[in-house]
Design a protein around this motif. Structure first.
Motif, mmCIF file in Angstrom:
data_model
loop_
_atom_site.group_PDB
_atom_site.id
_atom_site.type_symbol
_atom_site.label_atom_id
_atom_site.label_comp_id
_atom_site.label_asym_id
_atom_site.label_seq_id
_atom_site.Cartn_x
_atom_site.Cartn_y
_atom_site.Cartn_z
ATOM 1 N N ARG A 125 1.004 -1.195 0.149
ATOM 2 C CA ARG A 125 -0.006 0.272 -0.245
ATOM 3 C C ARG A 125 0.729 1.131 -0.452
ATOM 4 O O ARG A 125 0.524 2.226 -0.285
ATOM 5 N N MET A 126 1.747 1.363 0.462
ATOM 6 C CA MET A 126 2.467 2.273 0.553
ATOM 7 C C MET A 126 3.329 2.339 -0.591
ATOM 8 O O MET A 126 3.612 4.154 -1.062
ATOM 9 N N THR A 127 4.164 1.543 -0.816
ATOM 10 C CA THR A 127 4.525 2.077 -2.892
ATOM 11 C C THR A 127 3.143 2.270 -3.796
ATOM 12 O O THR A 127 3.900 3.254 -4.151
ATOM 13 N N THR A 128 2.079 1.898 -3.587
ATOM 14 C CA THR A 128 1.007 2.101 -4.615
ATOM 15 C C THR A 128 0.546 4.024 -3.855
ATOM 16 O O THR A 128 0.903 4.162 -5.171
ATOM 17 N N GLY A 129 0.774 4.278 -3.209
ATOM 18 C CA GLY A 129 0.354 5.363 -2.236
ATOM 19 C C GLY A 129 1.183 6.370 -3.195
ATOM 20 O O GLY A 129 1.026 7.672 -3.773
ATOM 21 N N LEU A 130 2.806 6.005 -2.892
ATOM 22 C CA LEU A 130 3.953 6.830 -3.011
ATOM 23 C C LEU A 130 3.785 6.965 -4.820
ATOM 24 O O LEU A 130 4.009 8.074 -4.961
ATOM 25 N N ILE A 131 3.251 5.674 -5.981
ATOM 26 C CA ILE A 131 3.199 6.191 -6.995
ATOM 27 C C ILE A 131 2.577 7.048 -7.113
ATOM 28 O O ILE A 131 2.112 7.860 -8.372
ATOM 29 N N VAL A 132 0.972 6.867 -6.813
ATOM 30 C CA VAL A 132 -0.606 7.669 -7.026
ATOM 31 C C VAL A 132 0.078 9.659 -6.344
ATOM 32 O O VAL A 132 -0.003 10.087 -7.849
ATOM 33 N N ALA A 133 0.396 9.508 -5.483
ATOM 34 C CA ALA A 133 1.645 10.490 -5.331
ATOM 35 C C ALA A 133 1.701 11.179 -6.331
ATOM 36 O O ALA A 133 2.218 12.755 -6.187
ATOM 37 N N ALA A 134 3.414 10.711 -6.420
ATOM 38 C CA ALA A 134 4.243 11.027 -7.433
ATOM 39 C C ALA A 134 3.543 11.642 -8.876
ATOM 40 O O ALA A 134 3.480 12.605 -9.576
ATOM 41 N N ILE A 135 2.403 10.381 -9.402
ATOM 42 C CA ILE A 135 1.503 10.932 -10.622
ATOM 43 C C ILE A 135 0.706 11.684 -10.826
ATOM 44 O O ILE A 135 0.580 13.300 -11.872
ATOM 45 N N VAL A 136 -0.301 12.153 -9.210
ATOM 46 C CA VAL A 136 -0.434 13.321 -9.189
ATOM 47 C C VAL A 136 0.376 14.876 -9.403
ATOM 48 O O VAL A 136 0.092 16.229 -9.871
ATOM 49 N N GLY A 137 1.093 14.536 -8.542
ATOM 50 C CA GLY A 137 2.221 15.674 -7.602
ATOM 51 C C GLY A 137 2.790 15.807 -9.445
ATOM 52 O O GLY A 137 2.739 17.420 -9.419
ATOM 53 N N THR A 138 3.530 15.745 -10.282
ATOM 54 C CA THR A 138 3.765 15.463 -11.897
ATOM 55 C C THR A 138 2.426 15.868 -12.583
ATOM 56 O O THR A 138 3.409 17.187 -13.089
ATOM 57 N N SER A 139 1.338 15.559 -12.517
ATOM 58 C CA SER A 139 0.128 16.044 -13.734
ATOM 59 C C SER A 139 -0.181 17.689 -12.630
ATOM 60 O O SER A 139 -0.040 18.604 -13.568
ATOM 61 N N ALA A 140 0.106 17.461 -11.245
ATOM 62 C CA ALA A 140 -0.760 19.301 -10.737
ATOM 63 C C ALA A 140 0.976 19.957 -10.593
ATOM 64 O O ALA A 140 -0.073 21.335 -11.634
ATOM 65 N N ALA A 141 1.548 19.904 -10.812
ATOM 66 C CA ALA A 141 3.164 20.706 -11.601
ATOM 67 C C ALA A 141 3.060 21.840 -11.826
ATOM 68 O O ALA A 141 3.342 22.870 -11.713
ATOM 69 N N PRO A 142 2.994 21.594 -12.962
ATOM 70 C CA PRO A 142 2.516 23.140 -14.286
ATOM 71 C C PRO A 142 1.390 23.933 -13.697
ATOM 72 O O PRO A 142 1.806 25.303 -13.786
ATOM 73 N N ALA A 143 0.047 23.289 -13.668
ATOM 74 C CA ALA A 143 -1.101 24.285 -13.364
ATOM 75 C C ALA A 143 -0.803 25.316 -12.118
ATOM 76 O O ALA A 143 -0.731 26.258 -11.373
ATOM 77 N N LEU A 144 -0.305 24.541 -10.639
ATOM 78 C CA LEU A 144 0.690 24.722 -9.544
ATOM 79 C C LEU A 144 1.544 26.295 -9.703
ATOM 80 O O LEU A 144 1.533 26.963 -9.361
ATOM 81 N N LEU A 145 2.383 25.817 -10.457
ATOM 82 C CA LEU A 145 3.921 26.571 -10.520
ATOM 83 C C LEU A 145 3.137 27.872 -11.383
ATOM 84 O O LEU A 145 3.296 28.549 -11.440
ATOM 85 N N THR A 146 2.455 27.814 -12.474
ATOM 86 C CA THR A 146 1.869 28.555 -13.332
ATOM 87 C C THR A 146 1.003 29.548 -12.043
ATOM 88 O O THR A 146 1.180 30.754 -12.218
ATOM 89 N N ALA A 147 -0.486 29.484 -11.248
ATOM 90 C CA ALA A 147 -1.489 29.964 -10.817
ATOM 91 C C ALA A 147 0.330 30.971 -9.199
ATOM 92 O O ALA A 147 0.093 31.619 -8.492
ATOM 93 N N TYR A 148 1.410 30.078 -9.637
ATOM 94 C CA TYR A 148 2.126 30.640 -7.980
ATOM 95 C C TYR A 148 2.754 31.290 -8.782
ATOM 96 O O TYR A 148 3.491 32.672 -8.236
ATOM 97 N N SER A 149 3.437 31.521 -9.580
ATOM 98 C CA SER A 149 4.385 32.892 -10.581
ATOM 99 C C SER A 149 3.227 33.807 -11.073
ATOM 100 O O SER A 149 3.909 35.250 -11.298
#
Length: 185
Positions: free
Chosen positions: A143-167
């Motif tokens: 479960r821990m490994t699956t959670g980390l993979i999901v978090a990495a995918i969500v984080g990678t997907s959301a990063a451009p939008a977050l950087l755009t909003a932040y900058s």
């Protein structure tokens, strides 16, 4: 049972909303497989019908054929077809994996037969990789490994939008390449 010398086992679904269909077994396949192997291959085909894999595979094929200039859809179709085969393999118990692998390899090396368009064959997909997977199954991810993979995918997907909003705000997040000198002072 189809009276044909080549070895093939495949299913053809009935209608759009049905989880039933026909499973075709050629005489060549019935003659070369043991009763147990044939039973396992038939269970594999029943999983295809119950899960409606035909719909996934046909839709991905339609996209691949409609958009040939975008190779992503061709690759996606092949991966979806392979995953549908693996899912049907998983419908067989782990203890029967080696016997199913043997049946799949026998079907693959015997006289290959083309199956009708829209049919799902037991030897579809990457048969050798599937056989290896059936003989040496990998333990499921923790479960821990699956959670980390999901978090990495969500984080990678959301990063451009977050950087755009932040900058975009008055946060002071700028870079020398982005600053513009005032034209008029």
């Amino acid at each position: 049972m189809l009276d044909h010398g080549s070895a093939a086992v495949y299913c053809i679904p009935d209608g759009r909303r049905s989880r039933r269909g026909k499973i075709i077994v050629t005489r060549g396949a019935a003659d070369h497989l043991t009763a147990r192997q044939l039973e396992l291959v038939l269970r594999h085909e029943r999983v295809h019908l119950a899960a409606r894999h035909d719909r996934l595979v046909q839709r991905s094929l339609a996209l691949a054929e409609a958009l040939p200039l975008l190779p992503f859809f061709g690759v996606a179709h092949q991966e979806i077809a392979d995953l549908a085969e693996m899912h049907a393999d998983d419908g067989i118990g782990t203890e029967d994996g080696p016997e199913l692998a043997s049946a799949l390899l026998q079907l693959a090396v015997m006289t290959p037969s083309r199956v009708p368009s829209g049919a799902l064959a037991a030897t579809g997909g990457a048969t050798l990789a599937r056989a290896r997977r059936l003989v040496q199954p990998q333990p499921p991810l923790r479960r821990m490994t699956t959670g980390l993979i999901v978090a990495a995918i969500v984080g990678t997907s959301a990063a451009p939008a977050l950087l755009t909003a932040y900058s975009g705000g008055e946060s002071g997040f700028t870079h020398a390449c982005c600053s513009r000198p005032a034209l008029f002072s």
